[in-house]
Design an enzyme around this catalytic site. Structure first.
Site, short mmCIF file in Angstrom:
data_model
loop_
_atom_site.label_atom_id
_atom_site.label_comp_id
_atom_site.label_asym_id
_atom_site.label_seq_id
_atom_site.Cartn_x
_atom_site.Cartn_y
_atom_site.Cartn_z
CG ASP A 90 10.41 1.40 -15.50
OD1 ASP A 90 9.41 0.66 -15.66
OD2 ASP A 90 10.38 2.43 -14.82
CG HIS A 110 14.53 7.60 -12.22
ND1 HIS A 110 13.32 7.77 -11.60
CD2 HIS A 110 14.24 7.01 -13.40
CE1 HIS A 110 12.35 7.29 -12.35
NE2 HIS A 110 12.88 6.83 -13.46
CD GLN A 155 13.61 3.01 -13.27
OE1 GLN A 155 13.05 2.41 -12.35
NE2 GLN A 155 12.95 3.49 -14.32
NE ARG A 196 3.68 10.33 -18.90
CZ ARG A 196 4.38 9.57 -18.05
NH1 ARG A 196 5.69 9.68 -17.97
NH2 ARG A 196 3.76 8.69 -17.29
CG ASP A 209 8.50 9.38 -15.52
OD1 ASP A 209 7.37 8.90 -15.71
OD2 ASP A 209 9.41 8.78 -14.91
CD GLU A 241 3.75 9.59 -14.17
OE1 GLU A 241 3.19 8.51 -13.94
OE2 GLU A 241 4.91 9.86 -13.77
CG HIS A 243 2.97 3.62 -19.72
ND1 HIS A 243 2.52 4.91 -19.60
CD2 HIS A 243 4.06 3.52 -18.89
CE1 HIS A 243 3.29 5.56 -18.75
NE2 HIS A 243 4.23 4.75 -18.30
CG ASP A 244 2.70 3.73 -15.48
OD1 ASP A 244 3.56 2.86 -15.75
OD2 ASP A 244 2.97 4.93 -15.34
NE ARG A 272 4.77 -1.02 -14.68
CZ ARG A 272 5.66 -0.05 -14.47
NH1 ARG A 272 5.26 1.19 -14.29
NH2 ARG A 272 6.96 -0.32 -14.43
C1 GLC Z 1 6.36 6.82 -14.25
C2 GLC Z 1 6.13 5.99 -15.50
C3 GLC Z 1 6.31 4.55 -15.15
C4 GLC Z 1 7.70 4.33 -14.63
C5 GLC Z 1 8.00 5.27 -13.48
C6 GLC Z 1 9.47 5.28 -13.17
O1 GLC Z 1 5.42 6.59 -13.29
O2 GLC Z 1 4.87 6.25 -16.02
O3 GLC Z 1 6.07 3.72 -16.25
O4 GLC Z 1 7.84 3.01 -14.21
O5 GLC Z 1 7.65 6.60 -13.77
O6 GLC Z 1 10.15 6.00 -14.16
#
Ligand code: GLC
Length: 651
Positions: A141, A184, A252, A282, A284, A326, A395-396, A522
């Protein structure tokens, strides 16, 4: 029940057992820790009150905090003190960021230093290095499935390479941002492997169940995050003979934060990153870290309490490291990540301005600004002392996460409007009305939801225009790209460019041939940088040059004016022209107006829009074009070109 004095006494014992010197060398640390102890204790016991071993766990937690501080090298402690002297260092207009994958940008960590001058030339001094810790290839991922939080993946280099890069960056005035994937781990993480092997203690690190009863209860109210590639929120693990919660991909595994041991382990990882020299961490997917049946298991109060606790701990042990949550959630939920009640500005220092990011795309497609303005009453609630990451792309995917009522209030039907946006940005053979070339991500047939993938350039029409070799459309798409960048650069917050966008990378479709990526579109907007293309940014007149030099100029305008610091100093102009998004930034008597025309026609704005803001000057100078305007005389209106913008400073 631990009284305050007992709390203090036990902590003191731990501090001296760790060999710290309360009176001299480590005075600053204890001065940060002691006053916060009751609060840290309260937050911890609120979360873990029902845990049978809560008190004992608490002091182990405090021990981790002490050890985290103890491991902090001198240079970083000095940097902490320098940052503290600056006040809230991260609000500064002198910071400008970029997110990038080291392998796709430079090859590996070792080659990164030679690319720093390129970033410096652009005006970028804040680097978000996308996940580099060990993550199984094929089930990674993009690095967000971590199998070892402390080992840099061999594909990128070593921990030493990372530290050496950070030292070089700090020495040249740059800042480092890294991720911690808190929600995760990869199913290849040691904890997951032990859980699979039958270790009950480690099975309790995750949400594991023998049968479907509880998973069904969760699934009834939890949405699907990746409905196409990973539907549902649980995965059957044959080795363990159990269901395990996997909210994102099936590889995950969600960490179980009801277990205080998990939280302590992850706090240790957070402080480990702090001690690597991270300036902004950051976190996540923080919205997901607490789960409860009968809820969506997002944005729960316990998730906020955990973040508030993390913030307190970081302030004590690694105080120079700021925190970015995030949280890509509904506008009114995002705001809560800055802290609420007694925790205002005491939770995450940063959040992504995901609402405005998506609304920018809404404005570009519709040419209208009303929905964006309807969202401001939420966005502008951001407390002083916290900041946004502002961006056009990352990136998303782009999620259209703002509320339906914001759309209805603009006189549009939410379902139809979202449908229009999805059709506008996703490429199909009969997409006659739009120059954008993107794709739908995570379409959910059950709910009709979908998000959008594609690079900034492709979504702004550059890909199509280049294929058709259409000079007019190439020019128009460059104007859109620069307007979108200008909008996010002057919005208030730390602008975070996404690598490749600075030279107009269009979509890369090669991911479709790679089975480890083909299920995730993505990857179309995560380019592999070709440095020959980059070199074209030096050649006058090329597409790359126009975009690169435009962004460079925007960043330098921002860097010159202190009022572009994030001082919560934004107000939106009233919508005299629905195609123009206009805001004013103020500091003392200084003010600058930023206006963007989101339509494909020239837009006219009455000068009254400025007068009603109390503008008394006769002249306004556009810092972007150099043009000067005389309010109300030369022309009756301010005229902004199609997809043009002005950054106006009174003279
Ligand atoms: C966050 C990341 C994304 C990822 C997700 C799961 O949103 O920016 O790219 O797929 O977390 O970790």
């Amino acid at each position: 029940m631990t009284t305050e004095s007992l709390l203090h006494q036990k902590t003191q014992e731990l501090i001296s057992a760790a060999g710290l010197d309360e009176t001299k060398k480590d005075k600053g640390f204890v001065e940060r820790l002691y006053p916060r102890l009751p609060l840290i204790h309260r937050l911890f016991t609120e979360i873990y009150a029902s845990h049978p071993d809560a008190e004992n766990q608490f002091f182990q937690f405090i021990e981790s905090l002490i050890m985290g501080y103890k491991a902090r090298e001198k240079a970083l402690r000095i940097r902490d003190a320098e940052k503290a002297k600056k006040g809230i260092w991260f609000l500064s207009n002198e910071l400008a960021g970029m997110s990038l994958y080291v392998d796709r940008f430079a090859g590996n960590l070792k080659s990164m230093p030679e690319k720093l001058p390129y970033l410096e030339e652009l005006g970028v001094n804040f680097l978000h290095i996308m996940p580099i810790f060990e993550s199984p290839e094929g089930e990674s991922d993009g690095g967000y499935a971590v199998s070892d939080f402390r080992k840099v993946d061999e594909r990128f280099g070593t921990l030493e390479d990372l530290i050496s890069l950070r030292k070089k960056m700090h020495a040249t005035g740059m800042y480092l941002m890294l991720d911690i994937v808190l929600n995760h781990t990869s199913h290849h993480h040691d904890w997951a492997k032990k859980a699979k092997a039958g270790n009950k203690g480690y099975q309790d690190f995750f949400y594991t169940y023998d049968n479907r009863w509880i998973p069904n209860e969760f699934d009834a109210t939890m949405p699907d995050i990746f409905p196409e590639s990973s539907p549902g929120n649980f995965t059957w693990n044959e080795e363990m003979g159990k269901w395990v919660m996997t909210v994102f991909h099936s590889y995950q595994w969600d960490l179980n934060y009801t277990n205080p041991v998990v939280f302590r382990e992850m706090l240790e990882n957070i402080l480990f990153y702090g001690n690597l020299g991270v300036d902004l961490l950051r976190i996540d997917a923080p919205a997901f870290i607490w789960k409860k049946t009968g809820t969506a298991s997002q944005n729960l109060p316990e998730a906020h309490a955990l973040l508030q606790l993390i913030k307190q701990c970081v302030q004590v042990a690694t105080p120079g490291m700021a925190i970015l949550g995030e949280a890509i959630v509904a506008p009114k939920e995002i705001i809560k990540y800055f802290g609420t009640g007694e925790f205002i500005a005491q939770e995450c220092d940063f959040a992504y301005n995901a609402t405005q990011m998506a609304l920018q795309w809404d404005m570009l497609a519709s040419g209208e600004t009303q929905i964006m303005l309807n969202a401001q009453h939420e966005i502008l609630k951001k407390p002083y002392g916290t900041s946004w990451i502002t961006y056009t792309r990352c990136h998303d995917d782009i999620g259209l996460g703002y509320d339906d009522y914001m759309i209805s209030q603009a006189g549009k039907e939410p379902y139809q409007h979202r449908k229009f946006l999805k059709e506008y940005y996703s490429f199909s053979d009969n997409q006659w009305m739009s120059p954008a070339r993107g794709a739908l991500f995570s379409s959910n047939p059950k709910t009709g939801d979908a998000r959008i993938s594609g690079t900034l350039a492709s979504l702004c029409g550059l890909e199509k225009a280049l294929i058709e070799n259409d000079e007019f459309s190439i020019d128009l798409s460059i104007r859109k790209i620069l307007m979108m960048q200008a909008h996010s650069i002057f919005l208030g917050g730390l602008p975070m460019l996404f690598y490749g966008d600075e030279i107009g990378y269009t979509n890369d479709y090669s991911y479709q041939n790679d089975p480890s990526k083909s299920y995730d579109n993505r990857w179309m907007h995560r380019p592999i940088i070709d440095w020959e293309k980059v070199a074209r940014s030096k050649k006058e007149g090329t597409v790359e040059n126009q975009i690169f030099s435009g962004i460079k100029k925007l960043l330098s305008i921002r860097k010159e004016k202190a009022l572009f610091s994030d001082l919560s100093n934004i107000s939106w102009l009233s919508p005299h022209n629905i195609h123009i998004a206009g805001l004013v930034r103020r500091m003392g008597n200084d003010r600058i107006y930023c206006l963007y025309n989101f339509s494909d026609q020239a837009a006219y704005l009455t000068w009254y829009a400025f007068r009603e803001q109390g503008e008394g000057s006769e002249f306004l100078k556009d810092l972007w074009s150099g043009e000067e305007f005389k309010i109300g005389l030369d022309q009756e209106y301010l005229i902004i070109k199609p997809y043009g913008f002005v950054i106006l400073e009174p003279k």
